[in-house]
Design a protein around this motif. Sequence first.
Motif, PDB file in Angstrom:
ATOM      1  N   ASP A   1       0.827  -1.213   0.000  1.00  0.00           N
ATOM      2  CA  ASP A   1       0.000   0.000   0.000  1.00  0.00           C
ATOM      3  C   ASP A   1       0.861   1.263   0.000  1.00  0.00           C
ATOM      4  OD1 ASP A   1      -2.333  -1.514  -0.053  1.00  0.00           O
ATOM      5  OD2 ASP A   1      -2.638  -1.396   2.114  1.00  0.00           O
ATOM      6  N   ALA A   2       1.940   1.244   0.769  1.00  0.00           N
ATOM      7  CA  ALA A   2       2.845   2.400   0.805  1.00  0.00           C
ATOM      8  C   ALA A   2       3.519   2.610  -0.550  1.00  0.00           C
ATOM      9  CB  ALA A   2       3.893   2.218   1.897  1.00  0.00           C
ATOM     10  N   ALA A   3       3.912   1.517  -1.194  1.00  0.00           N
ATOM     11  CA  ALA A   3       4.559   1.618  -2.507  1.00  0.00           C
ATOM     12  C   ALA A   3       3.595   2.155  -3.553  1.00  0.00           C
ATOM     13  CB  ALA A   3       5.110   0.255  -2.924  1.00  0.00           C
ATOM     14  N   LEU A   4       2.312   1.829  -3.433  1.00  0.00           N
ATOM     15  CA  LEU A   4       1.314   2.336  -4.388  1.00  0.00           C
ATOM     16  C   LEU A   4       1.238   3.856  -4.356  1.00  0.00           C
ATOM     17  CD1 LEU A   4      -1.839   0.046  -4.310  1.00  0.00           C
ATOM     18  CD2 LEU A   4      -0.089   0.228  -6.065  1.00  0.00           C
ATOM     19  N   LYS A   5       1.391   4.435  -3.194  1.00  0.00           N
ATOM     20  CA  LYS A   5       1.328   5.894  -3.079  1.00  0.00           C
ATOM     21  C   LYS A   5       2.438   6.554  -3.892  1.00  0.00           C
ATOM     22  CE  LYS A   5      -1.024   5.908   1.335  1.00  0.00           C
ATOM     23  NZ  LYS A   5      -0.949   6.228   2.752  1.00  0.00           N
ATOM     24  N   ASP A   6       3.577   5.872  -4.002  1.00  0.00           N
ATOM     25  CA  ASP A   6       4.689   6.407  -4.788  1.00  0.00           C
ATOM     26  C   ASP A   6       4.425   6.351  -6.286  1.00  0.00           C
ATOM     27  OD1 ASP A   6       6.129   6.955  -2.484  1.00  0.00           O
ATOM     28  OD2 ASP A   6       7.186   5.030  -2.529  1.00  0.00           O
TER      29      ASP A   6
ATOM     30  N   GLY B   1      -3.463  19.055 -13.166  1.00  0.00           N
ATOM     31  CA  GLY B   1      -3.219  19.077 -11.734  1.00  0.00           C
ATOM     32  C   GLY B   1      -4.014  18.036 -10.954  1.00  0.00           C
ATOM     33  N   ARG B   2      -4.633  17.084 -11.668  1.00  0.00           N
ATOM     34  CA  ARG B   2      -5.357  16.005 -10.990  1.00  0.00           C
ATOM     35  C   ARG B   2      -4.374  14.887 -10.662  1.00  0.00           C
ATOM     36  NH1 ARG B   2      -9.764  15.192 -15.568  1.00  0.00           N
ATOM     37  NH2 ARG B   2      -7.766  15.049 -16.625  1.00  0.00           N
ATOM     38  N   PHE B   3      -4.677  14.152  -9.594  1.00  0.00           N
ATOM     39  CA  PHE B   3      -3.815  13.068  -9.148  1.00  0.00           C
ATOM     40  C   PHE B   3      -4.481  11.729  -9.421  1.00  0.00           C
ATOM     41  CE2 PHE B   3      -2.467  16.761  -6.855  1.00  0.00           C
ATOM     42  CZ  PHE B   3      -1.084  16.669  -6.883  1.00  0.00           C
ATOM     43  N   TRP B   4      -3.753  10.832 -10.059  1.00  0.00           N
ATOM     44  CA  TRP B   4      -4.244   9.517 -10.442  1.00  0.00           C
ATOM     45  C   TRP B   4      -3.522   8.459  -9.633  1.00  0.00           C
ATOM     46  CZ3 TRP B   4      -7.962   8.879 -14.306  1.00  0.00           C
ATOM     47  CH2 TRP B   4      -8.296  10.040 -15.001  1.00  0.00           C
ATOM     48  N   MET B   5      -4.288   7.496  -9.142  1.00  0.00           N
ATOM     49  CA  MET B   5      -3.700   6.430  -8.331  1.00  0.00           C
ATOM     50  C   MET B   5      -4.337   5.104  -8.716  1.00  0.00           C
ATOM     51  SD  MET B   5      -3.360   6.454  -4.235  1.00  0.00           S
ATOM     52  CE  MET B   5      -2.466   5.177  -3.378  1.00  0.00           C
ATOM     53  N   LEU B   6      -3.522   4.072  -8.769  1.00  0.00           N
ATOM     54  CA  LEU B   6      -4.017   2.737  -9.075  1.00  0.00           C
ATOM     55  C   LEU B   6      -4.699   2.128  -7.860  1.00  0.00           C
ATOM     56  CD1 LEU B   6      -0.922   1.566 -11.043  1.00  0.00           C
ATOM     57  CD2 LEU B   6      -3.247   1.485 -11.936  1.00  0.00           C
ATOM     58  N   GLY B   7      -5.859   1.504  -8.082  1.00  0.00           N
ATOM     59  CA  GLY B   7      -6.548   0.804  -7.009  1.00  0.00           C
ATOM     60  C   GLY B   7      -5.753  -0.415  -6.590  1.00  0.00           C
ATOM     61  N   ALA B   8      -5.587  -0.609  -5.302  1.00  0.00           N
ATOM     62  CA  ALA B   8      -4.746  -1.693  -4.785  1.00  0.00           C
ATOM     63  C   ALA B   8      -5.203  -3.059  -5.275  1.00  0.00           C
ATOM     64  CB  ALA B   8      -4.730  -1.650  -3.264  1.00  0.00           C
ATOM     65  N   ASP B   9      -6.490  -3.312  -5.263  1.00  0.00           N
ATOM     66  CA  ASP B   9      -6.988  -4.628  -5.640  1.00  0.00           C
ATOM     67  C   ASP B   9      -7.414  -4.710  -7.102  1.00  0.00           C
ATOM     68  OD1 ASP B   9      -6.645  -5.749  -3.054  1.00  0.00           O
ATOM     69  OD2 ASP B   9      -8.464  -4.723  -2.408  1.00  0.00           O
ATOM     70  N   SER B  10      -7.908  -3.596  -7.637  1.00  0.00           N
ATOM     71  CA  SER B  10      -8.455  -3.621  -8.992  1.00  0.00           C
ATOM     72  C   SER B  10      -7.419  -3.335 -10.072  1.00  0.00           C
ATOM     73  CB  SER B  10      -9.579  -2.590  -9.120  1.00  0.00           C
ATOM     74  OG  SER B  10      -9.045  -1.264  -9.024  1.00  0.00           O
ATOM     75  N   GLY B  11      -6.402  -2.537  -9.741  1.00  0.00           N
ATOM     76  CA  GLY B  11      -5.441  -2.111 -10.749  1.00  0.00           C
ATOM     77  C   GLY B  11      -6.009  -1.055 -11.678  1.00  0.00           C
ATOM     78  N   LYS B  12      -7.196  -0.543 -11.358  1.00  0.00           N
ATOM     79  CA  LYS B  12      -7.819   0.512 -12.164  1.00  0.00           C
ATOM     80  C   LYS B  12      -7.344   1.870 -11.666  1.00  0.00           C
ATOM     81  CE  LYS B  12     -12.042  -2.030 -13.108  1.00  0.00           C
ATOM     82  NZ  LYS B  12     -13.515  -2.036 -12.990  1.00  0.00           N
TER      83      LYS B  12
END
Length: 65
Positions: free
Chosen positions: A32-37, A45-56
């Motif tokens: 989870d910590a690595a995903l934040k990176d 200026g929007r922030f995109w993040m991958l879902g931990a379980d979905s990969g979306k």
Amino acid sequence: MNTIEQFKQAEERYLLLRGQLAAGRLTRDEFDAALKDLMVEDEQGRFWMLGADSGKWYVHEEKPG
């Protein structure tokens, strides 16, 4: 590096991290910590993040805490 390359690189890293998690080489907290990176900021200026379980990809108007 342009934004498209950042998304591709983040997706590749996500797959590696998922493999490490599945193999027991990472704890869930480390994963989870690595995903934040892997967060990507786009040109608007929007922030995109991958879902931990979905990969979306999920978008946030402000940087998530």
